[in-house]
Design a protein around this motif. Structure first.
Motif, PDB file in Angstrom:
ATOM      1  N   ALA A  25      25.271-128.188  25.462  1.00  0.00           N
ATOM      2  CA  ALA A  25      25.815-129.535  25.305  1.00  0.00           C
ATOM      3  C   ALA A  25      24.844-130.597  25.813  1.00  0.00           C
ATOM      4  CB  ALA A  25      27.154-129.644  26.018  1.00  0.00           C
ATOM      5  N   ASP A  26      23.992-130.233  26.761  1.00  0.00           N
ATOM      6  CA  ASP A  26      23.037-131.209  27.299  1.00  0.00           C
ATOM      7  C   ASP A  26      22.030-131.664  26.237  1.00  0.00           C
ATOM      8  OD1 ASP A  26      24.256-130.960  29.738  1.00  0.00           O
ATOM      9  OD2 ASP A  26      22.822-129.483  30.507  1.00  0.00           O
ATOM     10  N   ASP A  27      21.858-130.877  25.171  1.00  0.00           N
ATOM     11  CA  ASP A  27      20.904-131.247  24.115  1.00  0.00           C
ATOM     12  C   ASP A  27      21.355-132.475  23.331  1.00  0.00           C
ATOM     13  OD1 ASP A  27      19.053-129.165  24.609  1.00  0.00           O
ATOM     14  OD2 ASP A  27      20.353-127.752  23.550  1.00  0.00           O
ATOM     15  N   LEU A  28      22.641-132.818  23.476  1.00  0.00           N
ATOM     16  CA  LEU A  28      23.167-133.992  22.765  1.00  0.00           C
ATOM     17  C   LEU A  28      22.917-135.292  23.509  1.00  0.00           C
ATOM     18  CD1 LEU A  28      26.596-132.546  21.524  1.00  0.00           C
ATOM     19  CD2 LEU A  28      24.524-132.859  20.196  1.00  0.00           C
ATOM     20  N   GLU A  29      22.356-135.201  24.691  1.00  0.00           N
ATOM     21  CA  GLU A  29      22.068-136.417  25.454  1.00  0.00           C
ATOM     22  C   GLU A  29      20.867-137.152  24.843  1.00  0.00           C
ATOM     23  OE1 GLU A  29      23.898-137.570  27.808  1.00  0.00           O
ATOM     24  OE2 GLU A  29      25.246-135.821  27.864  1.00  0.00           O
ATOM     25  N   ASP A  30      20.954-138.475  24.838  1.00  0.00           N
ATOM     26  CA  ASP A  30      19.886-139.342  24.329  1.00  0.00           C
ATOM     27  C   ASP A  30      19.521-139.018  22.873  1.00  0.00           C
ATOM     28  OD1 ASP A  30      19.660-140.598  26.835  1.00  0.00           O
ATOM     29  OD2 ASP A  30      18.307-139.013  27.539  1.00  0.00           O
ATOM     30  N   VAL A  31      20.548-138.672  22.101  1.00  0.00           N
ATOM     31  CA  VAL A  31      20.365-138.352  20.680  1.00  0.00           C
ATOM     32  C   VAL A  31      21.189-139.334  19.855  1.00  0.00           C
ATOM     33  CG1 VAL A  31      20.873-136.644  18.895  1.00  0.00           C
ATOM     34  CG2 VAL A  31      19.822-135.918  21.038  1.00  0.00           C
ATOM     35  N   ASP A  32      20.667-139.715  18.690  1.00  0.00           N
ATOM     36  CA  ASP A  32      21.377-140.668  17.819  1.00  0.00           C
ATOM     37  C   ASP A  32      22.032-140.022  16.606  1.00  0.00           C
ATOM     38  OD1 ASP A  32      20.589-143.155  19.220  1.00  0.00           O
ATOM     39  OD2 ASP A  32      18.571-142.544  18.621  1.00  0.00           O
TER      40      ASP A  32
ATOM     41  N   LYS B  43      30.740-137.668  21.642  1.00  0.00           N
ATOM     42  CA  LYS B  43      29.672-138.559  22.084  1.00  0.00           C
ATOM     43  C   LYS B  43      29.369-139.668  21.063  1.00  0.00           C
ATOM     44  CE  LYS B  43      27.296-135.246  25.070  1.00  0.00           C
ATOM     45  NZ  LYS B  43      27.477-136.089  26.301  1.00  0.00           N
TER      46      LYS B  43
ATOM     47  N   HIS C 150      16.563-141.142  17.430  1.00  0.00           N
ATOM     48  CA  HIS C 150      16.210-139.803  17.948  1.00  0.00           C
ATOM     49  C   HIS C 150      17.077-138.788  17.212  1.00  0.00           C
ATOM     50  CE1 HIS C 150      15.719-136.881  21.613  1.00  0.00           C
ATOM     51  NE2 HIS C 150      15.168-136.435  20.504  1.00  0.00           N
TER      52      HIS C 150
END
Length: 503
Positions: free
Chosen positions: A90-97, A119, A34
């Motif tokens: 900062a929430d945009d970095l969740e579930d990101v590779d 992260k 992702h």
């Protein structure tokens, strides 16, 4: 004063100074990751194109307040691309590779990098190498073949130029080769040793393709049929046509002598690139031909034989065209001048011949010395005065009946030039020299001793294609040794003959 344990610990922890390109090449499966792209202007569009062009199935989320119109078009045709038109959080970095930053806000980029590292995410920041965990290289792609180019961020222009060169140089058909190799790989069974044996068996056919007896020997079969046909016609005419028998019996025996001599001398000359003129001149003079007429016969016969040999060397890639361009014009001028002087002042040629012989004798010794040290000084101290060498070689060759190979090829090899490429270049140059010097001789002397001329033409023409192929199978060291020995023997003979005449 001894260093404290603390200072030793600090020295061990500090990283060593980096030298060279420290990047580790890796190909990411973006279709299984992702990707987050922050920023959607011109630079963001460039990053998105790079991602999509290399992985059409890449899952990409774009976060930006202002979105380039072209990005909306790409997203409309690709369901894997999602657009969030808002400010980054900062929430945009969740579930990101993996993260790409395409903004011109340096403070934001530095803060984004810190958040991503917290992260455990890798970040690429456009035009900021110091903030990047990885770079995007210039990509060359031919189907499944993909080549990435990195200059360690030093010069994107060089990377782009290399991309253009590789794109032009690598054929599109190479992808088909990859597909075939993939199919072959999937069909290999057994352990590693068994797979290697099977692969060797398959690839051996590419190197040594199986051919029928006729295919392997077609050229010899053609020669055999041609010779048999000529013999059959000749015998039939001899037996049934008295006029033909009378014609052959009245041909001057000089023709047959020069036919055999032309074949033998051309075989030697074609294999090592020299000695045809020297040996033919000596033979012609011993058969009673005057020096000018002997030189004319030699050069007329060399037009066809050197044309054939030069073409064969060209086909085999043995010609150095840069060397040829420097050599040819001075050589032709020298040859025409030498032919004119010999035709006008034939008597004076015998006085210069010993000087040439001493010079070529010395060169023969130099070549033999270099033959046994070919790897030690190869590519160094190359001879540079090619123009004057060509003029002298062409002049002496025409004026004294031979010497082009002995002087020019010997000097090129002795001066550090590669023997095989020197040989091919000298042979194709000789065609033009022989043609123009022959025209000069014929204009000055007219048609004399046609039996000798015709014999040399036919004999040397028959030998030329065979000799050229033989030379391509001989090692550089072997050529140098053969050239050195023949030059020394021929030169020594000329010197001895001159001394005996004086006595």
């Amino acid at each position: 004063m001894l260093p404290s344990p603390k200072s030793n610990l600090v020295a061990e922890v500090l990283p060593k100074e980096e030298k060279g390109n420290q990047l580790f090449p890796a190909f990411l499966k973006l279709n299984e990751l992702h990707t987050l792209l922050i920023g959607a202007g011109v630079v963001g569009l460039e990053k998105l194109n790079a991602i999509v062009n290399n992985s059409t199935a890449a899952k990409v989320t774009i976060v930006a307040k202002d979105i380039h119109a072209a990005i909306f078009e790409i997203a409309a045709s690709n369901s894997n691309i999602k657009i969030k038109q808002k400010a980054f959080s900062a929430d945009d970095l969740e579930d990101v590779d993996i993260v790409f930053a395409a903004t011109n806000d340096n403070v934001f980029n530095a803060e984004l990098r810190k958040l991503a590292h917290q992260k455990g995410l890798l970040v690429n920041v456009a035009d900021k190498p110091d903030l990047c965990d990885f770079y995007l290289g210039s990509i060359v792609q031919k189907g499944d073949l993909k080549i990435a180019i990195s200059t360690n961020g030093k010069s994107p222009t060089i990377a782009k130029r290399l991309k253009e060169i590789l794109n032009e140089g690598i054929p599109n058909e190479l992808d088909q080769t990859l597909q075939n190799m993939s199919t072959l790989r999937q069909n290999l069974n057994g352990d590693f040793a068994a797979k290697v044996k099977k692969l060797n068996k398959v690839t051996e056919r590419l190197v040594n393709p199986q051919k029928s007896f006729a295919e392997r020997n077609i050229k010899w079969l053609i020669w055999l049929v041609a010779v048999a046909f000529i013999l059959a016609v000749g015998v039939t005419l001899w037996e049934t046509e008295p006029e033909f028998q009378s014609f052959l019996t009245h041909i001057d025996p000089l023709f047959y002598w020069f036919l055999g001599a032309g074949f033998v001398f051309a075989m030697i000359d074609g294999a090592i690139g020299m000695s045809y003129g020297v040996t033919s001149a000596s033979f012609s003079l011993s058969m009673g031909l005057p020096p000018a007429s002997a030189s004319m016969a030699i050069h007329i016969s060399e037009v066809l034989s050197n044309g054939i040999a030069g073409w064969m060397h060209y086909k085999m890639g043995n010609v150095n065209w840069k060397l040829f361009k420097i050599l040819i014009i001075p050589a032709v001028v020298g040859a025409v001048l030498g032919a004119y002087i010999l035709s006008s002042l034939e008597l004076y040629s015998s006085y210069v011949k010993p000087i040439v012989a001493v010079y070529t004798l010395f060169l023969g010794g130099v070549i033999l010395t270099k033959a046994f040290n070919i790897k030690r000084k190869r590519g160094k101290e190359k001879i540079k005065n090619i123009g004057p060498l060509g003029f002298i070689g062409g002049f002496i060759d025409a004026a004294f009946g031979g010497g082009w190979g002995s002087i020019v090829l010997s000097s090129l090899i002795a001066g550090g030039r590669h023997p095989l490429f020197s040989l091919g270049t000298v042979k194709i140059s000789r065609f033009f020299i022989a043609t123009l010097s022959s025209l000069t001789f014929f204009t000055m002397l007219g048609g004399k001793y046609w039996e000798a001329v015709l014999g040399l033409i036919i004999g040397s023409a028959l030998a030329s294609p065979i000799a050229a192929r033989v030379s391509n199978k001989i090692s550089a060291k072997t050529i140098m040794v053969a050239v050195g020995i023949i030059v020394m023997l021929a030169s020594l003979r000329s010197v001895i003959m001159f001394i005996l005449k004086l006595i």
